[in-house]
Motif scaffolding. Sequence first.
Motif, mmCIF file in Angstrom:
data_model
loop_
_atom_site.group_PDB
_atom_site.id
_atom_site.type_symbol
_atom_site.label_atom_id
_atom_site.label_comp_id
_atom_site.label_asym_id
_atom_site.label_seq_id
_atom_site.Cartn_x
_atom_site.Cartn_y
_atom_site.Cartn_z
ATOM 1 N N MET A 1 19.249 74.356 -0.506
ATOM 2 C CA MET A 1 20.457 73.985 0.199
ATOM 3 C C MET A 1 21.530 73.655 -0.835
ATOM 4 O O MET A 1 21.298 72.913 -1.767
ATOM 5 N N SER A 2 22.683 74.203 -0.626
ATOM 6 C CA SER A 2 23.818 73.951 -1.509
ATOM 7 C C SER A 2 24.689 72.851 -0.910
ATOM 8 O O SER A 2 24.984 72.866 0.282
ATOM 9 N N LEU A 3 25.073 71.899 -1.743
ATOM 10 C CA LEU A 3 25.904 70.797 -1.273
ATOM 11 C C LEU A 3 27.292 70.886 -1.881
ATOM 12 O O LEU A 3 27.446 71.250 -3.047
ATOM 13 N N TRP A 4 28.281 70.536 -1.084
ATOM 14 C CA TRP A 4 29.682 70.591 -1.504
ATOM 15 C C TRP A 4 30.309 69.209 -1.528
ATOM 16 O O TRP A 4 30.057 68.385 -0.648
ATOM 17 N N SER A 5 31.178 69.019 -2.498
ATOM 18 C CA SER A 5 32.019 67.819 -2.564
ATOM 19 C C SER A 5 33.315 68.102 -1.803
ATOM 20 O O SER A 5 33.570 69.241 -1.373
ATOM 21 N N ILE A 6 34.146 67.106 -1.672
ATOM 22 C CA ILE A 6 35.464 67.300 -1.055
ATOM 23 C C ILE A 6 36.246 68.347 -1.828
ATOM 24 O O ILE A 6 36.894 69.219 -1.243
ATOM 25 N N ASP A 7 36.179 68.294 -3.147
ATOM 26 C CA ASP A 7 36.892 69.277 -3.969
ATOM 27 C C ASP A 7 36.379 70.694 -3.735
ATOM 28 O O ASP A 7 37.163 71.645 -3.694
ATOM 29 N N ASP A 8 35.072 70.862 -3.604
ATOM 30 C CA ASP A 8 34.493 72.182 -3.333
ATOM 31 C C ASP A 8 34.988 72.734 -2.001
ATOM 32 O O ASP A 8 35.344 73.913 -1.884
ATOM 33 N N ILE A 9 35.002 71.877 -0.987
ATOM 34 C CA ILE A 9 35.456 72.293 0.345
ATOM 35 C C ILE A 9 36.927 72.710 0.286
ATOM 36 O O ILE A 9 37.307 73.763 0.802
ATOM 37 N N ALA A 10 37.739 71.892 -0.359
ATOM 38 C CA ALA A 10 39.172 72.194 -0.464
ATOM 39 C C ALA A 10 39.403 73.507 -1.212
ATOM 40 O O ALA A 10 40.235 74.321 -0.797
ATOM 41 N N GLU A 11 38.669 73.723 -2.271
ATOM 42 C CA GLU A 11 38.839 74.955 -3.049
ATOM 43 C C GLU A 11 38.429 76.174 -2.235
ATOM 44 O O GLU A 11 39.136 77.182 -2.206
ATOM 45 N N PHE A 12 37.298 76.104 -1.553
ATOM 46 C CA PHE A 12 36.807 77.238 -0.776
ATOM 47 C C PHE A 12 37.786 77.645 0.319
ATOM 48 O O PHE A 12 38.036 78.824 0.540
ATOM 49 N N PHE A 13 38.345 76.659 1.020
ATOM 50 C CA PHE A 13 39.249 76.945 2.130
ATOM 51 C C PHE A 13 40.717 76.996 1.716
ATOM 52 O O PHE A 13 41.589 77.170 2.573
ATOM 53 N N ALA A 14 40.971 76.830 0.433
ATOM 54 C CA ALA A 14 42.338 76.895 -0.119
ATOM 55 C C ALA A 14 43.281 75.924 0.587
ATOM 56 O O ALA A 14 44.372 76.288 1.016
ATOM 57 N N VAL A 15 42.820 74.689 0.713
ATOM 58 C CA VAL A 15 43.645 73.630 1.286
ATOM 59 C C VAL A 15 43.709 72.483 0.282
ATOM 60 O O VAL A 15 42.922 72.415 -0.661
ATOM 61 N N ASP A 16 44.632 71.595 0.510
ATOM 62 C CA ASP A 16 44.768 70.436 -0.363
ATOM 63 C C ASP A 16 43.569 69.503 -0.188
ATOM 64 O O ASP A 16 43.040 69.349 0.911
ATOM 65 N N ARG A 17 43.173 68.882 -1.267
ATOM 66 C CA ARG A 17 42.053 67.944 -1.241
ATOM 67 C C ARG A 17 42.289 66.837 -0.214
ATOM 68 O O ARG A 17 41.369 66.398 0.474
ATOM 69 N N ARG A 18 43.522 66.386 -0.091
ATOM 70 C CA ARG A 18 43.836 65.302 0.850
ATOM 71 C C ARG A 18 43.644 65.740 2.301
ATOM 72 O O ARG A 18 43.343 64.922 3.163
ATOM 73 N N THR A 19 43.840 67.019 2.582
ATOM 74 C CA THR A 19 43.597 67.524 3.935
ATOM 75 C C THR A 19 42.133 67.312 4.295
ATOM 76 O O THR A 19 41.809 66.836 5.385
ATOM 77 N N VAL A 20 41.260 67.666 3.376
ATOM 78 C CA VAL A 20 39.826 67.493 3.614
ATOM 79 C C VAL A 20 39.491 66.005 3.710
ATOM 80 O O VAL A 20 38.840 65.560 4.659
ATOM 81 N N GLU A 48 26.655 74.206 6.718
ATOM 82 C CA GLU A 48 27.157 73.496 7.893
ATOM 83 C C GLU A 48 28.681 73.428 7.899
ATOM 84 O O GLU A 48 29.302 73.545 8.963
ATOM 85 N N VAL A 49 29.282 73.254 6.737
ATOM 86 C CA VAL A 49 30.748 73.201 6.660
ATOM 87 C C VAL A 49 31.340 74.560 7.026
ATOM 88 O O VAL A 49 32.298 74.645 7.791
ATOM 89 N N ILE A 50 30.754 75.624 6.513
ATOM 90 C CA ILE A 50 31.253 76.968 6.842
ATOM 91 C C ILE A 50 31.075 77.245 8.332
ATOM 92 O O ILE A 50 31.979 77.779 8.981
ATOM 93 N N ALA A 51 29.938 76.865 8.887
ATOM 94 C CA ALA A 51 29.721 77.063 10.330
ATOM 95 C C ALA A 51 30.728 76.257 11.139
ATOM 96 O O ALA A 51 31.253 76.746 12.152
#
Length: 71
Positions: A1-20, A48-51
């Motif tokens: 299982m791969s785990l993401w930080s807030i920064d990983d989520i923001a980078e993947f979805f190309a949004v600002d870290r503060r949005t996440v 789960e985040v992608i889903a």
Amino acid sequence: MSLWSIDDIAEFFAVDRRTVADKWISRPDFPPVMFAPTRWTRRWSKDEVIAWATPKERKREQREQKWSATT
């Protein structure tokens, strides 16, 4: 299982870290934290985040939750 930080989520979805950090993770339908020894090291399941972010998957899960609540 791969785990993401807030920064990983923001980078993947190309949004600002503060949005996440300020909007997404506080939503009741956002996936639960999988690893959280401190507030700054929280991690979420990548799958789960992608889903969660995939509208089709979210609608299916909502239907399943409504159905299971009525049985």
